[in-house]
Design an enzyme around this catalytic site. Sequence first.
Site, PDB file in Angstrom:
ATOM      1  N   HIS A   1      59.907 100.948  61.848  1.00 38.92           N
ATOM      2  CA  HIS A   1      61.113 101.389  61.149  1.00 38.92           C
ATOM      3  C   HIS A   1      60.930 101.037  59.665  1.00 38.92           C
ATOM      4  CE1 HIS A   1      65.439 101.178  60.031  1.00 38.92           C
ATOM      5  NE2 HIS A   1      65.638 101.966  61.066  1.00 38.92           N
TER       6      HIS A   1
ATOM      7  N   ASP B   1      60.063  92.708  65.512  1.00 34.41           N
ATOM      8  CA  ASP B   1      61.320  93.421  65.273  1.00 34.41           C
ATOM      9  C   ASP B   1      61.835  93.831  66.649  1.00 34.41           C
ATOM     10  OD1 ASP B   1      63.350  95.185  64.796  1.00 34.41           O
ATOM     11  OD2 ASP B   1      62.157  96.602  63.623  1.00 34.41           O
TER      12      ASP B   1
ATOM     13  N   GLN C   1      65.303  97.156  69.020  1.00 32.62           N
ATOM     14  CA  GLN C   1      65.452  98.021  70.196  1.00 32.62           C
ATOM     15  C   GLN C   1      65.173  97.255  71.483  1.00 32.62           C
ATOM     16  OE1 GLN C   1      66.645 101.055  70.121  1.00 32.62           O
ATOM     17  NE2 GLN C   1      66.605 101.352  67.920  1.00 32.62           N
TER      18      GLN C   1
ATOM     19  N   LYS D   1      73.374  97.203  67.818  1.00 30.92           N
ATOM     20  CA  LYS D   1      72.670  97.979  68.846  1.00 30.92           C
ATOM     21  C   LYS D   1      72.824  97.330  70.221  1.00 30.92           C
ATOM     22  CE  LYS D   1      69.156  99.480  65.562  1.00 30.92           C
ATOM     23  NZ  LYS D   1      69.314 100.889  65.181  1.00 30.92           N
TER      24      LYS D   1
ATOM     25  N   CYS E   1      64.194 107.048  60.257  1.00 29.01           N
ATOM     26  CA  CYS E   1      63.775 105.942  59.399  1.00 29.01           C
ATOM     27  C   CYS E   1      62.345 105.508  59.701  1.00 29.01           C
ATOM     28  CB  CYS E   1      64.714 104.727  59.527  1.00 29.01           C
ATOM     29  SG  CYS E   1      66.368 105.059  58.980  1.00 29.01           S
TER      30      CYS E   1
HETATM   31  C1  LIG Z   1      63.176  99.335  65.435  1.00 30.96           C
HETATM   32  C2  LIG Z   1      64.269  99.135  64.436  1.00 30.96           C
HETATM   33  N1  LIG Z   1      64.130  98.193  63.493  1.00 30.96           N
HETATM   34  C3  LIG Z   1      65.085  97.953  62.592  1.00 30.96           C
HETATM   35  C4  LIG Z   1      66.256  98.664  62.585  1.00 30.96           C
HETATM   36  C5  LIG Z   1      67.261  98.354  61.511  1.00 30.96           C
HETATM   37  O1  LIG Z   1      68.446  97.873  62.022  1.00 30.96           O
HETATM   38  P1  LIG Z   1      69.637  97.573  61.005  1.00 30.96           P
HETATM   39  O2  LIG Z   1      69.894  98.861  60.289  1.00 30.96           O
HETATM   40  O3  LIG Z   1      70.773  97.152  61.851  1.00 30.96           O
HETATM   41  O4  LIG Z   1      69.166  96.523  60.086  1.00 30.96           O
HETATM   42  C6  LIG Z   1      66.442  99.666  63.538  1.00 30.96           C
HETATM   43  C7  LIG Z   1      67.667 100.490  63.596  1.00 30.96           C
HETATM   44  O5  LIG Z   1      68.047 101.272  62.782  1.00 30.96           O
HETATM   45  C8  LIG Z   1      65.425  99.901  64.485  1.00 30.96           C
HETATM   46  O6  LIG Z   1      65.558 100.851  65.420  1.00 30.96           O
END
Ligand SMILES: Cc1ncc(COP(=O)(O)O)c(C=O)c1O
Lengths: 406, 153
Positions: A122, A200, A203, A226, A364
């Site tokens: 991401h 990370d 998910q 999430k 993203c």
């Molecule tokens: C794999 C992953 N990492 C990071 C994020 C970022 O999450 P957040 O926008 O809540 O910081 C997301 C979701 O958008 C994600 O799916």
Amino acid sequence: MTDLARIRADFPILNETVRGKKLVFLDSAASAQKPRPVIDAMVHAMEHQYANIHRGLHWMSERTTDAYEAARDAAAGLLNARDRHEIIFTRNSTEAMNLMAHSFGRGMLKPGQAVVISAMEHHSNIIPWQMLRDAHGIELRVAPITDAGELDMPAFTALLADGKVGLVAITHMSNVLGTYTPAERITQIAHARGAKVMFDGSQAIVHRRIDVQAIDADFYCFTGHKLYGPTGIGVLWGRRELLDAMPPFMGGGDMISSVSYERSTWAEVPHKFEAGTPAIIEGIGLKAAIDYVQAIGYDAIAAHEAALTDHALARLSAIEGITIIGRAQDRGGVVSFTLDRAHAHDIATLLDRQGIAVRAGHHCAEPLMRRLGLDSTARASFGIYTTPDEIDALADTLTKIREFFA
Amino acid sequence: MFDDVRDLYNQTILTRGRAPQHMHRLAAFDASAKGDNPMCGDRVEVWLKYAEDGAIAETGYLARGCEISVVSADLMVEAVQGQSPADTKALFTAFRTLVQTGECPDCTPALAPLQPLSAVHKYASRVKCATLPWLALLAALDGVNPSKPASSE
Ligand SMILES: Cc1ncc(COP(=O)(O)O)c(C=O)c1O
């Protein structure tokens, strides 16, 4: 899951209609819906038990501090952290990874050292490291993925061979491909080369029990919204000895032990990393979400979602013109696809008219899209409340969308 | 099943989407620019050739994106043919009002080729798809560095 109906009844929003059609919410990977206990906990805090925390000497402040700190215990339990002080609250995963790039990246890595990420990150696990690279002389290495959408383990291992890598920062589950990365093998390989590992888990934590000690991680982060919790709260877990050695991230109230104009000293972890008034109500909501997920249990969640994912893969693969993006062996409830006759946006607009919410775009993860040779995909993602009927509705509608664009 | 989206996905849009008429790069051109919608991944590149009086003599584009952005680019080529840069900008202003509101107070006959997109205003998240090729066109008219894509609004 036998009590799917009962679980659905916990989510008030699932009764909503969209343009007169029953809501079919297949976008939980972007953000999940909230169960009644989370909503109630947050409302209860605001109605009955709220004040600033860690500061007041009065009853309300003490009770609110207790409720907020109970969220730290819940998060520690969720991840099986050894020590509750290893839980740092952030705004979301993005902030957790920026904290890492700042406090671990600048504080612990030396110019010339490298950070390894993967080709399925991401943006939030790319950009902070790019910024670190440009500001601090850190090399950024990208571990490739196979055509099936799995981490290329020989290539990953080779990237660590010169011993320059100080940190592997990698997704535990791809938000585009659904792929789980093999956490234990990653930590083994990285540790053998002297590198620390941050996952990370934005998910992964939604779908699987995570035990940071069992996978031998050094850092793990996730984002509350999430995991059926509120927005505005996330978690970074790190090993105590590493957190102790790292410099603070942001400066301000709550993160200091003493302040003078000449010199200030930092509070102990986790407060060293928690400057300013935190997301108190959101923390209380996150605790309710964690309790909710744990009451259902990860065994039931994983079984339910595995069945849904199998069903979705079978139904979507059977539709002419659909290509499933990502064919990993070990995968979770996120299915990306393209359709030969329609762009992902057009698919999403037509699905939306039937009350079916999916995500369309690059998710993203632009570099991953480029690796896949795509500009965008449509993505259906599942949660504890998703039903097989909803997947059937998606598949039936996709068939009709293909006819529509004939 | 999709009767309620026939306003957006009308016959012109579907036919053009299947077979765009003007999607090609110009071999010789005076200006070009790229447009990029970072939210969704739509991309377009536009090439322009001017006539001696400064009007647009020829326009070509390549687009990778949704039906709405591709058809919008295709119809745009017809709408701006023979227009001066100033008239092209005025046309875009009117077009943007049309796709944002469904209304067209300053409608001139020049806008006629773009009418098939008038239902876009009912689909808020798709307005940017329709305006993206125009932003690239305007960037080309202004001589914006082609290596730096015009962003969607
Ligand atoms: C794999 C992953 N990492 C990071 C994020 C970022 O999450 P957040 O926008 O809540 O910081 C997301 C979701 O958008 C994600 O799916």
